[in-house]
Design a protein around this motif. Structure first.
Motif, PDB file in Angstrom:
ATOM      1  N   THR A 129      34.527 -26.038 -42.819  1.00 24.65           N
ATOM      2  CA  THR A 129      34.309 -25.632 -44.486  1.00 24.65           C
ATOM      3  C   THR A 129      33.307 -26.231 -45.143  1.00 24.65           C
ATOM      4  N   LYS A 130      32.257 -26.668 -44.565  1.00 25.23           N
ATOM      5  CA  LYS A 130      31.340 -27.130 -45.269  1.00 25.23           C
ATOM      6  C   LYS A 130      30.819 -26.007 -46.472  1.00 25.23           C
ATOM      7  N   THR A 131      30.387 -26.446 -47.527  1.00 25.71           N
ATOM      8  CA  THR A 131      30.100 -25.477 -48.472  1.00 25.71           C
ATOM      9  C   THR A 131      31.096 -24.630 -49.061  1.00 25.71           C
TER      10      THR A 131
ATOM     11  N   VAL B 126      34.427 -22.958 -36.351  1.00 30.26           N
ATOM     12  CA  VAL B 126      33.875 -21.963 -36.855  1.00 30.26           C
ATOM     13  C   VAL B 126      33.613 -22.112 -38.076  1.00 30.26           C
ATOM     14  N   GLY B 127      32.636 -21.744 -38.668  1.00 31.66           N
ATOM     15  CA  GLY B 127      32.191 -21.939 -40.162  1.00 31.66           C
ATOM     16  C   GLY B 127      31.682 -20.606 -40.797  1.00 31.66           C
ATOM     17  N   SER B 128      30.536 -20.199 -40.413  1.00 26.05           N
ATOM     18  CA  SER B 128      29.554 -19.026 -40.985  1.00 26.05           C
ATOM     19  C   SER B 128      30.308 -17.709 -40.624  1.00 26.05           C
TER      20      SER B 128
ATOM     21  N   ALA C 175      27.318 -16.533 -44.417  1.00 22.80           N
ATOM     22  CA  ALA C 175      26.270 -17.560 -44.287  1.00 22.80           C
ATOM     23  C   ALA C 175      26.487 -18.607 -45.616  1.00 22.80           C
ATOM     24  N   ARG C 176      25.988 -19.914 -45.169  1.00 21.57           N
ATOM     25  CA  ARG C 176      26.252 -20.823 -46.046  1.00 21.57           C
ATOM     26  C   ARG C 176      24.981 -20.971 -47.197  1.00 21.57           C
ATOM     27  N   GLU C 177      25.257 -21.070 -48.280  1.00 24.55           N
ATOM     28  CA  GLU C 177      24.227 -21.213 -49.359  1.00 24.55           C
ATOM     29  C   GLU C 177      24.150 -22.693 -49.936  1.00 24.55           C
TER      30      GLU C 177
ATOM     31  N   MET D  76      30.743 -22.917 -31.714  1.00 25.18           N
ATOM     32  CA  MET D  76      30.907 -22.753 -33.348  1.00 25.18           C
ATOM     33  C   MET D  76      30.464 -21.270 -33.152  1.00 25.18           C
ATOM     34  N   SER D  77      30.150 -20.862 -34.272  1.00 30.31           N
ATOM     35  CA  SER D  77      29.992 -19.148 -34.648  1.00 30.31           C
ATOM     36  C   SER D  77      29.395 -18.584 -33.626  1.00 30.31           C
ATOM     37  N   SER D  78      28.395 -18.917 -33.104  1.00 28.55           N
ATOM     38  CA  SER D  78      27.437 -18.132 -32.124  1.00 28.55           C
ATOM     39  C   SER D  78      28.055 -18.222 -30.961  1.00 28.55           C
TER      40      SER D  78
HETATM   41  C1  LIG Z   1      29.138 -26.756 -39.591  1.00 26.67           C
HETATM   42  C2  LIG Z   1      29.609 -26.792 -38.313  1.00 26.67           C
HETATM   43  C3  LIG Z   1      30.229 -26.077 -37.583  1.00 26.67           C
HETATM   44  C4  LIG Z   1      30.376 -24.713 -37.674  1.00 26.67           C
HETATM   45  O1  LIG Z   1      29.308 -24.215 -37.511  1.00 26.67           O
HETATM   46  P1  LIG Z   1      28.847 -22.580 -37.568  1.00 26.67           P
HETATM   47  O2  LIG Z   1      27.804 -22.405 -36.778  1.00 26.67           O
HETATM   48  O3  LIG Z   1      28.741 -22.237 -39.157  1.00 26.67           O
HETATM   49  O4  LIG Z   1      30.097 -22.143 -37.117  1.00 26.67           O
HETATM   50  C5  LIG Z   1      31.085 -26.755 -36.373  1.00 26.67           C
HETATM   51  N1  LIG Z   1      30.753 -28.153 -36.049  1.00 26.67           N
HETATM   52  C6  LIG Z   1      30.252 -29.049 -36.851  1.00 26.67           C
HETATM   53  C7  LIG Z   1      30.339 -30.386 -36.587  1.00 26.67           C
HETATM   54  C8  LIG Z   1      29.917 -28.363 -38.025  1.00 26.67           C
HETATM   55  O5  LIG Z   1      29.128 -29.415 -38.895  1.00 26.67           O
END
Ligand SMILES: *Cc1c(COP(=O)(O)O)cnc(C)c1O
Length: 246
Positions: free
Chosen positions: A44-46, A230-232, A237-239, A213-215
């Motif tokens: 959940t960064k950003t 999973v983030g983006s 997409a993160r700004e 992660m996302s990809s």
């Molecule tokens: C940001 C982050 C993710 C997720 O990345 P996305 O490509 O946005 O899914 C996973 N693990 C760590 C440690 C991160 O910092």
């Protein structure tokens, strides 16, 4: 953030969340497991606290922050009662104190110095913290994580530190477009995970293999991940705001 933007982000999340849950279920079943065997942790960064709380209200149960400062800023606003909060970023020893009473797990333990200080603070606060040992699976310079060849010895050293419990492994493999190469890193992690589990070391609980992660989360699951971060793909997409220097 305006009302409209927020409602758009809520709607985007709902659509993404549904799709990702389906992809997780598919990958889990493809590897002889169930969707419930895989934990989706949202990176959940950003992402603003309002959006995270909406995600939690939709059923998201695990979130991970990777900067201490950002975690502290959002912490009071987060619906912590309905969500497990973990720390997934690189951590400096002098910042551990801010996390002790706030997160359930630190996924980036990769030095004796960090583990020792964490143990000291956990004892002081009379609590136990789960940790994952981060592995530098691609042996990349300038990247966190224990070197694969040092992993077992490292775990054997930290496992008896009071106040912490080793609960698994975490990795961020090198960025690579070649699926076979990526798969080798994930399978390498899986092998360490299984080997260490097989040793049945006291105070080591190999429950969690955090990778993907996302990809590449579907591939990571196919290779044995029990948790994906999973983030983006969930939040868009993160700004990044440019850092202000005061
Ligand atoms: C940001 C982050 C993710 C997720 O990345 P996305 O490509 O946005 O899914 C996973 N693990 C760590 C440690 C991160 O910092």
């Amino acid at each position: 953030m305006t009302e409209k933007l927020l409602s758009e982000r809520f709607a985007d999340f709902e659509e993404n969340y549904k799709r990702i849950q389906e992809q997780i279920a598919e990958a889990a079943e493809g590897s002889g497991r169930k969707a419930a065997d895989i934990t989706l942790l949202a990176a959940t960064k950003t992402v603003p606290a309002e959006v995270i709380n909406h995600a939690i209200s939709m059923g998201l149960s695990h979130i991970g922050e990777n900067r201490v400062q950002e975690l502290l800023e959002k912490y009071p606003a987060l619906d912590r009662e309905h969500c497990d909060l973990q720390f997934i970023g690189q951590l400096q020893t002098n910042k551990i104190k801010y996390l002790i009473d706030k997160v359930s797990c630190i996924q980036s333990i990769d030095s004796m110095k960090l583990a020792t200080e964490l143990s000291r603070l956990c004892q002081k606060e009379a609590r136990r913290m789960d940790v994952l040992v981060e592995v530098n699976i691609g042996r990349e310079e300038n990247k966190g994580g224990v070197a694969p060849e040092a992993l077992i010895e490292f775990i054997d050293e930290i496992r008896l530190l009071p106040g912490i419990r080793v609960n698994g492994l975490m990795a961020v493999p090198p960025i690579c477009s070649d699926t076979k190469e990526l798969c080798r890193y994930f399978l390498g992690m899986k092998q360490y995970f299984v080997d260490i589990k097989g040793k049945s070391m006291d105070n080591v609980n190999m429950d969690c293999l955090s990778m993907g992660m996302s990809s590449d989360f579907a591939l990571a699951i196919s290779c044995g991940a029990t948790m994906v971060r999973v983030g983006s793909s969930l939040f868009g997409a993160r700004e990044y705001k440019p850092k202000l220097t005061l």
